[in-house]
Enzyme design. Sequence first.
Site, PDB file in Angstrom:
ATOM      1  N   HIS A  28      -4.951   4.268  -1.105  1.00 26.46           N
ATOM      2  CA  HIS A  28      -3.722   3.687  -1.634  1.00 26.46           C
ATOM      3  C   HIS A  28      -3.976   2.973  -2.960  1.00 26.46           C
ATOM      4  O   HIS A  28      -3.932   3.604  -3.989  1.00 26.46           O
ATOM      5  CB  HIS A  28      -2.947   2.799  -0.653  1.00 26.46           C
ATOM      6  N   ARG A  42      -9.314   0.578   0.024  1.00 21.79           N
ATOM      7  CA  ARG A  42     -10.157   1.356   0.940  1.00 21.79           C
ATOM      8  C   ARG A  42     -11.297   2.004   0.178  1.00 21.79           C
ATOM      9  O   ARG A  42     -11.196   2.252  -1.029  1.00 21.79           O
ATOM     10  CB  ARG A  42      -9.325   2.452   1.614  1.00 21.79           C
ATOM     11  N   HIS A  91      -4.760  -3.083   0.559  1.00 24.82           N
ATOM     12  CA  HIS A  91      -6.018  -2.685   1.206  1.00 24.82           C
ATOM     13  C   HIS A  91      -6.759  -1.765   0.244  1.00 24.82           C
ATOM     14  O   HIS A  91      -6.323  -0.634   0.008  1.00 24.82           O
ATOM     15  CB  HIS A  91      -5.671  -1.950   2.514  1.00 24.82           C
ATOM     16  N   ASP A 118       0.816  -1.225   0.000  1.00 21.60           N
ATOM     17  CA  ASP A 118       0.000   0.000   0.000  1.00 21.60           C
ATOM     18  C   ASP A 118       0.847   1.272   0.000  1.00 21.60           C
ATOM     19  O   ASP A 118       0.495   2.265  -0.645  1.00 21.60           O
ATOM     20  CB  ASP A 118      -0.904   0.050   1.240  1.00 21.60           C
ATOM     21  N   GLY A 133       4.181  -4.190   6.172  1.00 18.31           N
ATOM     22  CA  GLY A 133       4.225  -3.171   5.126  1.00 18.31           C
ATOM     23  C   GLY A 133       5.225  -2.081   5.414  1.00 18.31           C
ATOM     24  O   GLY A 133       6.332  -2.054   4.865  1.00 18.31           O
ATOM     25  N   GLY A 175       2.671  -3.121  12.538  1.00 18.41           N
ATOM     26  CA  GLY A 175       3.778  -2.559  13.314  1.00 18.41           C
ATOM     27  C   GLY A 175       4.966  -3.497  13.482  1.00 18.41           C
ATOM     28  O   GLY A 175       5.900  -3.172  14.225  1.00 18.41           O
ATOM     29  N   ARG A 210       1.674  12.339  -6.119  1.00 16.26           N
ATOM     30  CA  ARG A 210       1.850  13.218  -7.279  1.00 16.26           C
ATOM     31  C   ARG A 210       0.865  12.876  -8.396  1.00 16.26           C
ATOM     32  O   ARG A 210       0.988  13.375  -9.502  1.00 16.26           O
ATOM     33  CB  ARG A 210       3.294  13.094  -7.807  1.00 16.26           C
TER      34      ARG A 210
END
Length: 237
Positions: A49, A44, A42, A8, A212, A191, A17
């Site tokens: 992302h 969303r 993911h 992601d 990630g 994490g 950008r």
Amino acid sequence: MRFSLNVDHVAVLRNARQEMNPDPVTAALLAEQAGVDGIVVHLREDRRHVNERDLRLLRELVTTKLDMEMAAVQEIIDIACDVKPDLVTLVPEKRQELTTEGGINVIDNSKLLKETITQLHGSEIEVSLFIEPDIDSIEAAAEIETDFIEIHTGVFANASSEEEQFDELEKIRLGIKHAKKLGLGVNAGHGLDYNNIKIFKELKDIDEVSIGQAVIARAVFVGLKEAVQEMIRLLNS
Ligand code: PXP
């Protein structure tokens, strides 16, 4: 312990950008060549992302395993049933959060989650529920016939003392044991990084970790192949 890479953050950089690069699909293919066991994205509701183009290309090109994280909302369920990832991981989703902040509340949302799981199973997609390492939640997850749980490791990762980290690790250990007794597959993530994975990997019976941020951040300095392989070496050492 298998390792799936969440790409992601590559999409986040591209979207900053509104250009084509860096492409999360290219990142996924390079990560596969470097040895990951799966790719996670993911989709969303706000498409912060990856977007549908990324997801559909990933479905065509990923040869390891595609894990699609998503909220239990009908628009995204329909996309999942059409694209058919190998695994859907259901997560809670809030518009204002920087990242997924914790596990899904299975007990309060059991009816919606059960209906979602039934729809995904109808399209032959396996389902995982991202939850806290809490026995009641694990039992509720098994009752609504999820295939896997993904244990939220954010509390372990963000612990401010060794004692807190140890307590959370113990909770996770008991959660894994209970989930396995109920016949569930067990993934874990959030994490995890190059430091805490050294302690975390001692836990037995985790099928897969989903990582990630730490790996993509490291890739900026050492390249994606090296960043992936450093993590694989740690997981296997
Ligand atoms: N698992 C789930 C369900 C997530 O939402 C995330 C974050 O996207 C991860 C794993 C990976 O977390 P991190 O980016 O902190 O490694």
